[in-house]
Design a protein around this motif. Structure first.
Motif, PDB file in Angstrom:
ATOM      1  N   GLU A 138      75.503 -55.177   3.883  1.00  0.00           N
ATOM      2  CA  GLU A 138      74.387 -56.106   3.712  1.00  0.00           C
ATOM      3  C   GLU A 138      74.847 -57.554   3.735  1.00  0.00           C
ATOM      4  OE1 GLU A 138      72.182 -55.226   0.232  1.00  0.00           O
ATOM      5  OE2 GLU A 138      71.415 -53.298   0.980  1.00  0.00           O
ATOM      6  N   THR A 139      76.105 -57.774   3.377  1.00  0.00           N
ATOM      7  CA  THR A 139      76.643 -59.133   3.333  1.00  0.00           C
ATOM      8  C   THR A 139      77.321 -59.537   4.637  1.00  0.00           C
ATOM      9  OG1 THR A 139      78.693 -58.266   2.373  1.00  0.00           O
ATOM     10  CG2 THR A 139      76.978 -59.040   0.837  1.00  0.00           C
ATOM     11  N   SER A 198      78.560 -61.107   7.960  1.00  0.00           N
ATOM     12  CA  SER A 198      78.499 -62.507   8.412  1.00  0.00           C
ATOM     13  C   SER A 198      77.985 -62.588   9.843  1.00  0.00           C
ATOM     14  CB  SER A 198      79.887 -63.139   8.335  1.00  0.00           C
ATOM     15  OG  SER A 198      80.749 -62.551   9.296  1.00  0.00           O
ATOM     16  N   GLN A 215      76.304 -65.563   5.858  1.00  0.00           N
ATOM     17  CA  GLN A 215      75.718 -64.238   5.889  1.00  0.00           C
ATOM     18  C   GLN A 215      74.458 -64.252   6.747  1.00  0.00           C
ATOM     19  OE1 GLN A 215      75.009 -62.606   1.992  1.00  0.00           O
ATOM     20  NE2 GLN A 215      77.107 -63.000   1.295  1.00  0.00           N
TER      21      GLN A 215
END
Length: 431
Positions: free
Chosen positions: A111-112, A114, A155
């Protein structure tokens, strides 16, 4: 072409000296302070991403390169300047294999994730599924040079519309590649939505102008067209093939590359069915004069291509020299060959053809490419509105009374207008 990724074995084609080279973690290195070689170049290999190296040259340049193998050979490809492309982004570009799982794997990214990580997957996806190699190279360049240096570490889910607007405005002031960079970022954001990294419909690039919509695509005046056609006829004996190319461009609205590379096997029943073009497979519709040109050429020459080059196995590559002579003779020194395509579209739009129809005739991939001609539709709509209101007025008026204020053209004048309009519509409708 295979990119190296963590865990992969060094190919046999690497030299022994390359395999023995000591590798270091380039993240903790002050690259600007590294000494340059006195002559030539020096390579420093990254310990984390197999195939990634820092290249130092005596000239002062510091760039990332990646070694790739394919067809039994190894080559190195430049990724970009080290001060524009962070080492983490360079690692992502050389560590994501082309066999990256696609949309059917929801666990592909954290989910994080980049922008740099998702961009690499997006480019790999397009290389495998959608784009031509040349398109992929342009988009990869836009990502490396203009997107990753500013947004690569951010992100994906945290990128906001205001952030994109600020980035794009600054980029527009410094490079002409801003439109391609915005388009690439927009495509990546849609890809991120498909992978659950952003909510559907949250693309922060949506609505930003990817293309400057100026007053492109105006008519060439009848006088200009007559001079141009006369100039073509005047040069036909000296430059027969280029003149036929230019005639077909004018009569079909096709791209120059589509006509120059046209093969006889693709011409059938008043159309040219192209297996590949800038926008993929498409059909170029041929009006009667265009068919006549091709019939004449077929009777004169054989071979694979309609316009063969010096070698019959390859198509003609250019008509630029003849075009310069022709446009000079016609008094239109600044006219481009591509402007003939704009004129073709302008004739259709200004005579009431729907933008979708014009886009189909031109082979546009999406309606956005055709919308640059939208300003020309105003006059056609106005004429239609006047005609409709006139018919309503006629229906409401006393049949025995004639309005003294409305001019009714003679039957001959009306027929002349219809014929004139019919010629314009035929040029596009059959093209």
């Amino acid at each position: 072409m295979t990119r190296f990724f963590p865990g992969a074995q060094a190919p046999e084609t690497w030299s022994a000296s390359m395999r023995r080279t000591k590798k270091i973690d380039l993240v903790g290195v002050d690259i600007a302070s590294l000494p340059l070689p006195s002559t030539g170049e020096k390579l420093i290999y990254d310990s984390e991403a197999l195939g990634l190296a820092l290249r130092l040259r005596a000239s002062g340049s510091r760039t990332w390169i990646v070694f790739e193998s394919g067809k039994g050979k190894t080559r190195r490809r430049t990724l970009g300047d080290v001060f524009s492309l962070p080492v983490q982004s360079a690692r992502v570009f050389c560590t994501v294999p082309l066999s990256t799982p696609q949309k059917d794997n929801p666990d592909l990214y954290f989910e994080t994730a980049s922008v740099a990580e998702v961009m690499a997957g997006y480019l790999a996806f397009g290389e495998n599924r959608r784009w031509k190699p040349s398109t992929g190279r342009v988009m990869e360049g836009a990502a490396r040079l203009h997107i990753l240096p500013s947004l690569g570490a951010r992100q994906v889910r945290a990128i906001t519309r205001s952030e994109v607007m600020k980035w794009h405005q600054e980029l527009t002031r410094t490079t002409s590649a801003a439109r391609m960079a915005l388009s690439t970022l927009s495509g990546m954001m849609l890809y991120a939505e498909d992978h659950g990294l952003r909510k559907g419909g949250s693309n922060p690039c949506r609505g930003l102008r990817k293309k400057t919509r100026g007053e492109r695509g105006g008519h060439l005046t009848p006088a200009t067209m007559r001079r141009l056609w006369k100039a073509i006829e005047g040069h036909a004996e000296l430059y027969p093939d280029p003149c036929d190319v230019i005639r077909l461009l004018l009569l079909t609205g096709a791209r120059k590359s589509e006509i120059l590379t046209l093969e006889w096997d693709r011409v059938e029943d008043g159309r040219a069915v192209l297996e590949d073009s800038k926008s993929g497979p498409r059909t170029v519709w041929l009006c009667a004069p265009a068919v006549a040109i091709l019939d004449r050429r077929r009777s004169l020459c054989g071979g694979r291509f309609v316009f063969p080059g010096m070698n019959d196995d390859a198509p003609r590559s250019s008509v630029d020299f003849a075009w310069k002579k022709i446009r000079k003779a016609a008094g239109v020194a600044t006219l481009r060959l591509h402007d003939l395509r704009h004129h073709f579209a302008a004739v259709g739009v200004s005579n009431g053809l729907d933008l979708k129809v014009v886009g189909a005739l031109l082979g546009h991939h999406d309606i956005d490419s055709t919308l640059v001609y939208a300003h020309m539709q105003t006059s056609a709509i106005k004429r239609s509105a006047n005609r409709v209101s006139g018919l309503i007025d006629d229906a409401l008026s006393d049949p025995g009374a004639r309005s003294p204020t409305r001019h009714r053209p003679s039957r001959a004048r009306s027929q002349q207008c219809v014929r004139s309009l019919g010629v314009s519509i035929t040029e596009v409708g059959n093209g």
